[in-house]
Design an enzyme around this catalytic site. Structure first.
Site, short mmCIF file in Angstrom:
data_model
loop_
_atom_site.label_atom_id
_atom_site.label_comp_id
_atom_site.label_asym_id
_atom_site.label_seq_id
_atom_site.Cartn_x
_atom_site.Cartn_y
_atom_site.Cartn_z
N ASP A 29 52.71 33.33 22.14
CA ASP A 29 52.94 32.74 23.46
C ASP A 29 53.18 31.24 23.30
OD1 ASP A 29 50.42 31.59 23.07
OD2 ASP A 29 49.40 32.94 24.45
N PHE A 30 53.20 30.50 24.39
CA PHE A 30 53.53 29.07 24.35
C PHE A 30 52.55 28.27 23.50
CE2 PHE A 30 50.49 29.39 27.72
CZ PHE A 30 49.76 28.22 27.62
#
Length: 154
Positions: A29-30
């Site tokens: 994810d980010f």
């Protein structure tokens, strides 16, 4: 530089199966950590390749007899212990705790080297092609339990 040969489907080991997987950018994810739902993919690959290494073809089970046989996840408990990151090399370990009747219980772990990242307990229901519970054939149950079916009296 030393290279180690790794089977694409993993390997059967004394207590079940081990599969090596690399974490790719698409798995994160980010924050750069593996997105929690991606662990389900790693666990599924471990279960699928465990069957493959046992010589069990899921696509053939539907036609194993007039009833058909299908494995479906009934329940899953997952403990997230530590995160994995991009480029980590993970080991997915799958072992059979119970196999027989209309269910199978598997324990799975995802490790980075010796560090436990994920611990999961997976209850698999055995159903027919219509989704109704059915008994797992004894020979198949013995395969999952690591028993040599050739040594079993008929």
């Amino acid at each position: 530089m030393t290279t180690q040969a790794i089977s694409i489907s993993g390997d059967l080991v004394d207590n079940g199966h081990q599969l090596t997987q690399r974490v790719y950018y698409e798995d994160t994810d980010f924050s750069g950590l593996v997105y929690h739902a991606r662990y389900l993919h790693f666990l599924e690959r471990g279960r699928t390749d465990y069957l493959r290494c046992l010589g069990v073809e899921q696509s053939a089970l539907i036609g194993v007899d007039e009833e058909g046989l299908v494995f479906v996840v009934h329940r899953m408990e997952i403990d997230f212990k530590a995160p994995a990151r991009m480029d980590d090399v993970l080991t997915v370990v799958t072992s059979t705790i119970k196999a027989g009747g209309a269910k199978m219980i598997l324990e799975q772990e995802i490790r980075r080297d010796e560090q436990l990242l994920i611990a999961a307990k997976v209850v698999i229901a055995v159903v027919n092609r219509n989704g109704r519970p059915r008994r797992m054939p004894e020979e198949l149950a013995r395969q999952f339990l690591g028993e040599d079916v050739r040594d079993t009296p008929k």
